[in-house]
Enzyme design. Structure first.
Site, short mmCIF file in Angstrom:
data_model
loop_
_atom_site.label_atom_id
_atom_site.label_comp_id
_atom_site.label_asym_id
_atom_site.label_seq_id
_atom_site.Cartn_x
_atom_site.Cartn_y
_atom_site.Cartn_z
N ASP A 26 13.36 53.33 46.07
CA ASP A 26 13.27 52.26 47.43
C ASP A 26 12.25 51.18 47.20
O ASP A 26 11.51 50.95 46.30
CB ASP A 26 12.73 53.12 48.53
N HIS A 41 18.43 44.62 44.43
CA HIS A 41 19.33 45.49 43.95
C HIS A 41 19.57 45.79 42.54
O HIS A 41 19.98 46.37 41.61
CB HIS A 41 20.88 45.53 44.87
N LEU A 58 20.02 64.69 28.32
CA LEU A 58 19.69 64.73 29.73
C LEU A 58 20.81 64.70 30.81
O LEU A 58 21.90 64.23 30.37
CB LEU A 58 18.80 63.37 29.90
C1 IPE Z 1 16.54 55.81 50.82
O1 IPE Z 1 16.24 54.51 51.29
C2 IPE Z 1 17.99 55.93 50.40
C3 IPE Z 1 18.10 55.47 48.91
C4 IPE Z 1 17.23 55.11 48.16
C5 IPE Z 1 19.45 55.31 48.40
P1 IPE Z 1 16.35 53.93 52.53
O2 IPE Z 1 15.55 52.51 52.29
O3 IPE Z 1 17.82 53.69 52.95
O4 IPE Z 1 15.47 54.88 53.45
P2 IPE Z 1 15.21 54.68 54.96
O5 IPE Z 1 16.16 54.47 55.88
O6 IPE Z 1 14.02 53.38 55.02
O7 IPE Z 1 14.22 55.99 55.23
C1 IPE Z 2 16.75 50.93 48.06
O1 IPE Z 2 16.11 49.63 48.36
C2 IPE Z 2 17.89 50.70 47.79
C3 IPE Z 2 18.97 51.23 48.59
C4 IPE Z 2 18.76 51.86 49.60
C5 IPE Z 2 20.40 51.24 48.27
P1 IPE Z 2 15.94 49.09 49.75
O2 IPE Z 2 17.41 48.42 49.88
O3 IPE Z 2 15.85 50.26 50.62
O4 IPE Z 2 14.96 48.07 49.82
P2 IPE Z 2 13.88 48.02 51.22
O5 IPE Z 2 13.35 49.31 51.51
O6 IPE Z 2 14.50 47.24 52.16
O7 IPE Z 2 12.67 47.20 50.48
MG MG Z 3 14.46 50.99 51.75
#
Ligand code: IPE
Ligand code: IPE
Ligand code: MG
Length: 249
Positions: A26, A43, A137
């Site tokens: 995240d 991303h 792995l």
């Molecule tokens: C959780 O991240 C899902 C992934 C990393 C794929 P999100 O950024 O979507 O989570 P929430 O919604 O903030 O909890």
């Molecule tokens: C995690 O990073 C990737 C996915 C959920 C696909 P985020 O896109 O949630 O990044 P933030 O949380 O907005 O910084």
């Molecule tokens: Mg996020």
């Protein structure tokens, strides 16, 4: 001695190197925002981190790495971000599968892949087949995955396959139908990006996992950050319901 009917009654073997690490990757969006870049740049950079973490796991002798790439809730994001993530997933599959295979890595995907376009599902199927017999792995990508979805699909399969529906079901009756039944439960869970929540990841399997949360954003999660997470894990005492005195005996 009385033993409750719980699949956690068998205390798993614990080692200083986690056998299975599960990660919520995240913070890509915030990483990009901090740099005045579009979220998509975060991303893209995140894929780089995925490569590095796979390498670290292979170096450390971690046997299972499970990465949350797209949750069943992430469809709620703006359409352009969802479609960018799908394209990124497709191109990562195209570029990386052969490299994974060369490095002896078994590739798996868990989640409801029926919602993906056929190009992606084909790449997944081909990748899984190609790498099926690798043993260095096991890399599992959770895509359109949700912990509740997993428990529900397992429940449906369990009921479909049971002749006698009045039979008493054990935890094991269900757990063998969970999508990641081939892996032991995670020893270490890591979430980057500062949020302290599970976000519908491996709900069943995280029952006794050691949890590690870091403010570091996923694109910045480097080898040193990985080492810190493992070091934190090594300081934990995994008691599985017992007392500290029993563990030390
Ligand atoms: C959780 O991240 C899902 C992934 C990393 C794929 P999100 O950024 O979507 O989570 P929430 O919604 O903030 O909890
Ligand atoms: C995690 O990073 C990737 C996915 C959920 C696909 P985020 O896109 O949630 O990044 P933030 O949380 O907005 O910084
Ligand atoms: Mg996020």
């Amino acid at each position: 001695m009385f033993q409750g009917m719980s699949s956690t009654r068998e205390i798993p073997e614990t080692r200083s190197i986690p056998k299975h690490i599960a990660i919520i990757m995240d913070g890509n969006g915030r990483w990009a925002k901090n740099k005045f870049l579009p979220r998509m740049a975060g991303h893209r950079q995140g894929v780089e981190t995925v490569r590095n973490v796979i390498k670290s796991c292979a170096d450390y002798g971690v046997e299972y790495l499970t990465l949350f790439a797209f949750s069943s809730e992430n469809w709620r994001r703006p359409a352009d971000e969802v479609s960018f993530l799908m394209q990124l997933f497709a191109s990562a599959l195209e570029q990386e599968i052969s490299k994974l295979h060369e490095n002896g890595i078994r590739f798996k995907v868990i989640g409801d892949t029926s919602k993906f376009e056929s190009k992606i599902t084909q790449l997944i199927r081909k990748g899984e087949q190609l790498t099926a017999h690798n043993s260095k792995l096991t890399l599992t990508i959770a895509a359109n995955y949700g912990g509740r979805w997993d428990i529900m699909q397992a429940m449906r399969k369990m009921l479909e396959n049971s002749v006698d529906t009045s039979a008493s079901f054990e935890e094991e009756s269900l757990s063998k139908y969970l999508s990641i039944a081939y892996a032991p439960e995670p020893d270490l869970f890591i979430r980057t990006g500062g949020e302290c929540r599970i976000s519908n990841f491996l709900l069943w399997q995280l029952a006794y996992t050691e949890l590690y949360f870091t403010d570091t954003l996923w694109p910045d999660f480097n080898e040193n950050e990985f080492a810190l997470a493992v070091q934190s894990y090594q300081k934990r005492e995994r008691r599985f319901g017992q007392t500290s005195e029993q563990i030390k005996r």
